[in-house]
Scaffold this motif. Structure first.
Motif, short mmCIF file in Angstrom:
data_model
loop_
_atom_site.label_atom_id
_atom_site.label_comp_id
_atom_site.label_asym_id
_atom_site.label_seq_id
_atom_site.Cartn_x
_atom_site.Cartn_y
_atom_site.Cartn_z
N THR A 102 -25.44 -1.58 19.47
CA THR A 102 -26.33 -2.53 20.12
C THR A 102 -27.68 -2.60 19.40
OG1 THR A 102 -25.31 -2.26 22.29
CG2 THR A 102 -27.57 -3.04 22.25
N ILE A 103 -28.18 -3.81 19.20
CA ILE A 103 -29.45 -4.03 18.51
C ILE A 103 -30.47 -4.58 19.52
CG2 ILE A 103 -30.59 -5.11 16.55
CD1 ILE A 103 -28.20 -3.30 15.82
N SER A 104 -31.67 -4.02 19.52
CA SER A 104 -32.72 -4.48 20.43
C SER A 104 -34.02 -4.73 19.69
CB SER A 104 -32.97 -3.44 21.53
OG SER A 104 -31.82 -3.25 22.33
N LEU A 105 -34.80 -5.65 20.24
CA LEU A 105 -36.11 -5.98 19.70
C LEU A 105 -37.14 -5.72 20.79
CD1 LEU A 105 -37.40 -7.32 17.11
CD2 LEU A 105 -37.34 -9.46 18.40
N TYR A 106 -38.16 -4.91 20.48
CA TYR A 106 -39.18 -4.55 21.46
C TYR A 106 -40.58 -4.95 20.99
CZ TYR A 106 -35.70 -1.41 23.60
OH TYR A 106 -34.58 -0.89 24.21
N LEU A 146 -43.74 1.84 18.29
CA LEU A 146 -44.79 0.96 18.79
C LEU A 146 -46.10 1.71 19.01
CD1 LEU A 146 -42.71 -1.10 21.38
CD2 LEU A 146 -43.58 -1.91 19.19
N LEU A 147 -46.00 2.96 19.44
CA LEU A 147 -47.20 3.75 19.68
C LEU A 147 -47.80 4.29 18.39
CD1 LEU A 147 -49.06 4.79 21.90
CD2 LEU A 147 -47.59 6.82 22.10
N ALA A 148 -46.95 4.62 17.44
CA ALA A 148 -47.41 5.21 16.18
C ALA A 148 -48.35 4.28 15.42
CB ALA A 148 -46.22 5.59 15.30
N TYR A 149 -48.12 2.97 15.56
CA TYR A 149 -48.92 1.99 14.82
C TYR A 149 -49.91 1.24 15.73
CZ TYR A 149 -45.51 2.89 11.17
OH TYR A 149 -44.70 3.50 10.23
N ALA A 150 -50.09 1.75 16.94
CA ALA A 150 -51.06 1.14 17.86
C ALA A 150 -52.45 1.68 17.59
CB ALA A 150 -50.65 1.43 19.30
N ASP A 151 -53.47 1.06 18.19
CA ASP A 151 -54.85 1.53 18.05
C ASP A 151 -54.99 2.94 18.62
OD1 ASP A 151 -55.46 -0.93 16.96
OD2 ASP A 151 -56.18 -1.76 18.86
N GLU A 152 -55.96 3.67 18.11
CA GLU A 152 -56.17 5.04 18.56
C GLU A 152 -56.46 5.11 20.06
OE1 GLU A 152 -59.05 7.10 16.27
OE2 GLU A 152 -57.94 6.92 14.39
N ALA A 153 -57.18 4.13 20.56
CA ALA A 153 -57.51 4.12 21.99
C ALA A 153 -56.25 4.01 22.84
CB ALA A 153 -58.46 2.96 22.29
N ALA A 201 -37.15 1.12 13.73
CA ALA A 201 -38.04 0.92 12.59
C ALA A 201 -39.04 -0.19 12.92
CB ALA A 201 -37.24 0.55 11.34
N PRO A 202 -40.22 -0.16 12.31
CA PRO A 202 -41.24 -1.17 12.61
C PRO A 202 -41.02 -2.49 11.87
CG PRO A 202 -42.08 0.38 11.01
CD PRO A 202 -40.72 0.88 11.42
N ILE A 203 -41.44 -3.58 12.49
CA ILE A 203 -41.45 -4.90 11.85
C ILE A 203 -42.91 -5.29 11.67
CG2 ILE A 203 -40.83 -7.33 12.06
CD1 ILE A 203 -38.50 -6.50 13.82
N LYS A 209 -49.89 -5.73 10.10
CA LYS A 209 -49.99 -5.39 11.52
C LYS A 209 -48.60 -5.34 12.15
CE LYS A 209 -52.26 -6.85 15.81
NZ LYS A 209 -53.15 -7.86 16.44
N LEU A 210 -48.38 -4.34 12.99
CA LEU A 210 -47.09 -4.20 13.65
C LEU A 210 -46.84 -5.37 14.60
CD1 LEU A 210 -44.62 -2.26 14.14
CD2 LEU A 210 -45.86 -1.48 16.16
N MET A 211 -45.66 -5.97 14.49
CA MET A 211 -45.30 -7.09 15.35
C MET A 211 -44.29 -6.69 16.41
SD MET A 211 -45.11 -10.21 12.60
CE MET A 211 -45.23 -11.44 13.91
N ALA A 212 -43.35 -5.81 16.04
CA ALA A 212 -42.29 -5.42 16.97
C ALA A 212 -41.57 -4.19 16.41
CB ALA A 212 -41.30 -6.57 17.15
#
Length: 247
Positions: A102-106, A146-153, A201-203, A209-212
């Motif tokens: 199964t493939i998912s996009l988040y 998603l969290l790894a590439y989010a802002d530090e805050a 994996a990140p898109i 900038k991370l999109m998904a």
């Protein structure tokens, strides 16, 4: 003038080859040659040129050809919907057929992740991934991405929430995020749901900038750590193509 005629003829033949894929997804060299009524050697040269510009891609295992991601870049201006789930669906189906899961996009929405698109595995035993499902950002492969590439805050807020609500060790979660950025992917086995495993994996967009996040998920007894690592190159390649398509 004669050279000009030959050049135009080559362009027309290349377009005829592309038009062969209007009703089918994959074709062999022989099938294409028959469709355009050209010798295999001529078709092979044209395919090589189209492949070099990413208008055509060849499956090394089956030796069959299919349309390349460059056409998605060109068609982006024709797409009326800005829904990435719609735009990326064909590529997700392609990855599903490749890995069999199964493939998912988040995407990230505040301190949660939301599944915006899913393509179910064709296997009898599979993970059913409902679109629209929301999950916390501190557990699961896609959450790590998603969290790894989010802002530090955002990271700090989620880490504090995870510590309070789930008793997770902040240092362990921070190390997971560092590993995710270093490796370029994340895995999880029964972290959020018993018997389930996932690799993500990140898109990234044009500006980096991370999109998904793109995820492959399935039963943990089938999608083992070894199997997930085998799928990583295909997942990262697909994520890269998707990022290109969304630019």
């Amino acid at each position: 003038m004669e050279d000009g005629k030959l050049t135009v003829r080559a362009v027309e033949r290349a377009m005829d080859i592309l038009l062969c894929f209007v009703d089918v997804k994959e074709l062999s060299l022989t099938e294409i040659s028959n469709k355009v009524s050209l010798h295999k050697s001529t078709v092979h040269r044209l395919l090589a040129s189209l492949e070099g510009k990413a208008f055509i891609q060849r499956d090394g295992a089956t030796e069959k050809y299919r349309l390349g991601f460059r056409l998605w870049e060109l068609s982006a201006n024709l797409i009326q919907s800005d829904d990435m789930g719609v735009v990326l669906l064909p590529e997700m189906e392609r990855l599903r057929d490749q890995v069999g899961e199964t493939i998912s996009l988040y995407i990230r929405d505040g301190n949660e992740r939301v599944r915006v698109q899913a393509v179910q595995s064709n296997q009898a035993i599979r993970r059913v991934a409902p679109v629209g499902a929301r999950m916390p950002l501190f557990v699961g492969a896609s959450s790590k991405v998603l969290l790894a590439y989010a802002d530090e805050a955002v990271q700090e807020q989620v880490i504090n929430t995870a510590k309070i609500t789930s008793g997770l060790d902040s240092n362990v979660l921070i190390q997971m995020l560092e590993d995710t950025r270093k490796l370029g992917f994340a895995t999880s086995i029964e972290e959020r749901e018993p018997g389930a495993a996932a690799v993500s994996a990140p898109i990234f967009g044009r500006d980096g900038k991370l999109m998904a996040s793109l995820a492959v998920s399935g039963p943990a007894n089938r999608l083992t750590q070894t199997k997930m690592l085998e799928h990583v190159p295909s997942i990262i390649e697909a994520a890269h193509r998707m990022g290109t398509m969304l630019r």
